[in-house]
Design an enzyme around this catalytic site. Structure first.
Site, PDB file in Angstrom:
ATOM      1  N   PHE A  26      13.871  45.951  36.901  1.00 54.96           N
ATOM      2  CA  PHE A  26      14.561  46.648  37.990  1.00 54.96           C
ATOM      3  C   PHE A  26      14.084  46.160  39.361  1.00 54.96           C
ATOM      4  CE2 PHE A  26      15.064  49.815  34.464  1.00 54.96           C
ATOM      5  CZ  PHE A  26      16.408  49.595  34.284  1.00 54.96           C
ATOM      6  N   ALA A  47      11.262  49.289  33.106  1.00 59.18           N
ATOM      7  CA  ALA A  47      10.430  49.583  34.278  1.00 59.18           C
ATOM      8  C   ALA A  47      10.717  50.957  34.866  1.00 59.18           C
ATOM      9  CB  ALA A  47      10.635  48.517  35.353  1.00 59.18           C
ATOM     10  N   LYS A  63      19.005  39.412  38.095  1.00 58.88           N
ATOM     11  CA  LYS A  63      17.591  39.030  38.170  1.00 58.88           C
ATOM     12  C   LYS A  63      17.195  38.088  37.041  1.00 58.88           C
ATOM     13  CE  LYS A  63      14.898  42.558  38.052  1.00 58.88           C
ATOM     14  NZ  LYS A  63      14.708  42.617  36.609  1.00 58.88           N
ATOM     15  N   LYS A 114      24.728  48.412  30.207  1.00 63.77           N
ATOM     16  CA  LYS A 114      24.321  47.203  30.907  1.00 63.77           C
ATOM     17  C   LYS A 114      24.706  45.918  30.177  1.00 63.77           C
ATOM     18  CE  LYS A 114      20.126  45.025  32.794  1.00 63.77           C
ATOM     19  NZ  LYS A 114      20.034  43.846  31.920  1.00 63.77           N
ATOM     20  N   ARG A 151      11.051  39.358  29.122  1.00 71.27           N
ATOM     21  CA  ARG A 151      11.007  40.437  28.136  1.00 71.27           C
ATOM     22  C   ARG A 151      12.118  40.241  27.106  1.00 71.27           C
ATOM     23  NH1 ARG A 151      12.002  45.390  31.764  1.00 71.27           N
ATOM     24  NH2 ARG A 151      13.324  43.831  32.756  1.00 71.27           N
ATOM     25  N   TRP A 165      24.514  30.642  38.279  1.00 67.30           N
ATOM     26  CA  TRP A 165      25.426  31.240  37.309  1.00 67.30           C
ATOM     27  C   TRP A 165      26.568  30.268  36.992  1.00 67.30           C
ATOM     28  CZ3 TRP A 165      30.578  32.649  37.004  1.00 67.30           C
ATOM     29  CH2 TRP A 165      30.933  33.519  35.961  1.00 67.30           C
TER      30      TRP A 165
END
Length: 557
Positions: free
Chosen positions: A302, A274, A72, A106, A95, A411
């Site tokens: 999320f 979130a 995301k 993660k 953020r 990407w």
């Protein structure tokens, strides 16, 4: 393909003063540089922007996250670069990453591949010290509570009803429940306590919802930290430390300016999760970006059931912000996982699993378009193992729902790989839209829970123990019923069971705890077994992060 950190370290960055001047028309005196490549925007300068018109706001959200990854933030960055490439003056508003996932499972949250915000190491680690300031302000208040009790307890605080926790920006399950004040009278009054992670703290939420230093200070003073023996609320202002808390946050409150690999300006500020918090960057950062650009691309944490719902029902409701379009990020890999495919098999073509997994994407599309009222496009984040047959099936199904879809290769290719997505986004936000909230201010707290559970999660209803129901009814009676709710639940499922993939229906949202966030002005509903202090996995990412003899960071991803 080089690793994310290799790409970031080999990038040629513009000095932040040059980028601010050339891309945004911001003079040096309005910046507070933190080295050559990151700076804070002065609050005086932000006030000078108030009369400018706002640009368009694009919200990037996603399907329910999986261990396969969705990308995301990578898509948010790639889309911002692509919009600039097609002639739209664009800023990315994100953020700040937490060290919990950086050293946990993660990894970082600065994008990936050729769609990153940089300097990547700084952003993922200490950055400009905002999270440290938030933790210090939070823990000053926590210390003041115990200090007050130790020195006579003039406010008559009931130590059994202290609800304000200490925080740290790290996953540490051993600190979830602790006993503080041991060691005799000189060390305070023994009581049960605990830690949350910084991104779950009310101070973080206040930091991200406040619109000025005065608003920040007032909200900090409104924090309810405990109850007296007579069951009256004790607030931070009663302890007389909210002014000192604001002092600790004064510098951090100014938004941070950095850049993408393609020199698109990026404003990073604040970072609540979130799943356990409201999941959006600061209102101040988003509003600033809208004054400086024609288009602002932002994200919510999320999946669209958590982040996008809170973006609208909390951030937009409180701030007056309204997104003009939404992007729902999906991958073939993640959809196959939702369709039952094992992680080890995601590199193999499996049209059956993909077909079944599309139920998850369909519900998110229906929520964004039908419940939230936002025009949306599905962005398929391309992976090299994807097959033509899988992409053909995905395109056919999504188009049959009347929703546009774009394959994005940012990407691997940077902004050039997301230009089709960018053109689709422009088409969407140039059409009129009417964003909607999931519930009304006048709904009771219980009705707000029920509406989110049934309309967004596909649940049959809501359940809670008698004590929790009584707490909700008490808050309603005390006048907090008009505030939004912030549901803390697992991010891995529409249900409260992280193992239920796809789009489960008929389940029950079970609420186990209710927290009043009187400074942030919402009610936190803690559901299932979600923890506001995560733990590290068996093999944390910290095990591969290292420093070479010449001072170069390796292993960060």
């Amino acid at each position: 393909m080089p690793s994310d950190i290799d790409i970031a370290q080999n990038a040629r960055l513009q000095r932040i003063t040059d980028l601010a001047r050339d891309r945004l028309g911001i003079a040096d005196e309005h910046l507070v540089p933190y080295g050559h490549y990151k700076a804070k925007l002065s609050l005086d300068y932000l006030r000078s922007l108030e009369s400018r018109p706002d640009g368009k706001l694009v919200l990037v959200t996603a399907i329910t996250p999986t261990p396969a990854g969705e990308g995301k933030t990578t898509t948010t960055v790639g889309l911002g670069d692509a919009l600039n490439r097609i002639g739209r003056k664009t800023i990315v508003a994100l953020r700040e990453p937490s060290l919990g996932p950086v050293f946990g499972m993660k990894g970082g949250a600065a994008g990936g591949g050729h769609a990153q915000v940089v300097p990547m190491e700084d952003i993922n680690l200490h950055f400009t010290g905002d999270f440290a300031a938030i933790a210090l302000a939070n823990n000053l208040l926590a210390a003041a509570i115990d200090n007050h009790v130790h020195h006579g307890n003039a406010l008559d605080i009931d130590v059994r009803r202290i609800g304000f926790k200490r925080v740290m920006d790290m996953n540490d399950r051993a600190l979830r429940h602790i006993t503080a004040g041991l060691g005799g009278p000189g060390n305070g009054v023994p009581r049960e306590d605990g830690f949350d992670i910084v991104v779950a703290s009310e101070v973080m939420a206040i930091f991200c919802l406040a619109t000025s230093l005065a608003d920040l200070k007032q909200r900090l003073g409104n924090i309810v930290v405990a109850e007296t023996r007579s069951r009256l609320p004790v607030r931070a202002r009663d302890l007389k430390v909210h002014g000192a808390m604001a002092v600790l946050l004064k510098d951090a409150f100014a938004p941070n300016l950095v850049q993408t690999l393609e020199h698109t300006p990026a404003i990073l500020h604040g970072g609540p999760f979130a799943n356990i918090a409201h999941g959006c960057n600061s209102v101040l950062a988003t509003k600033t970006a809208l004054k400086l650009a024609d288009v602002v691309v932002t994200e919510a944490g999320f999946g669209a059931d958590l982040g996008a719902e809170k973006f609208l029902d909390i951030k937009c409701r409180k701030s007056g912000l309204r997104p003009d379009a939404a992007v729902i990020v999906a991958t073939v890999r993640a959809l196959k996982h939702h369709g039952g495919a094992a992680l080890a098999e995601l590199g193999r073509e499996d049209l059956g699993a993909l077909e079944r997994g599309l139920d998850n994407l369909r519900r998110h599309v229906d929520n964004v378009r039908g419940v939230y009222g936002l025009p949306c496009v599905v962005a398929v984040n391309h992976f090299s193992a994807d097959t033509d047959a899988e992409h053909a099936l995905l395109r056919e199904r999504v188009r049959s729902w009347g929703v546009p879809i774009a394959l994005a290769r940012h990407w691997a290719e940077g902004g050039a790989g997301a230009e089709d997505l960018a053109r689709e986004v422009v088409r969407l936000f140039e059409q009129p839209s009417t964003p909607r909230f999931v519930y009304d201010d006048d709904d009771t707290l219980w009705e707000k829970l029920r509406k989110v559970a049934t309309r967004v999660y596909g649940a049959a209803g809501v359940e809670a123990p008698a004590a929790v129901r009584a707490r909700i009814e008490h808050l309603q009676a005390e006048g907090y019923g008009r505030w939004p709710i912030c549901i803390a639940k697992t991010q891995y499922s529409f249900s409260t069971d992280a193992k239920r993939r796809g789009a489960p229906e008929g389940h029950v949202l079970d609420v186990r705890e209710v927290r009043l966030a009187a400074g942030a002005e919402f009610i936190v509903m803690v559901c299932g077994d979600v923890m506001t202090m995560p733990g590290l996995p068996k093999t944390p990412a910290a095990e591969v992060i290292d420093l070479t003899e010449d001072g170069r960071v390796v292993g960060l991803f």
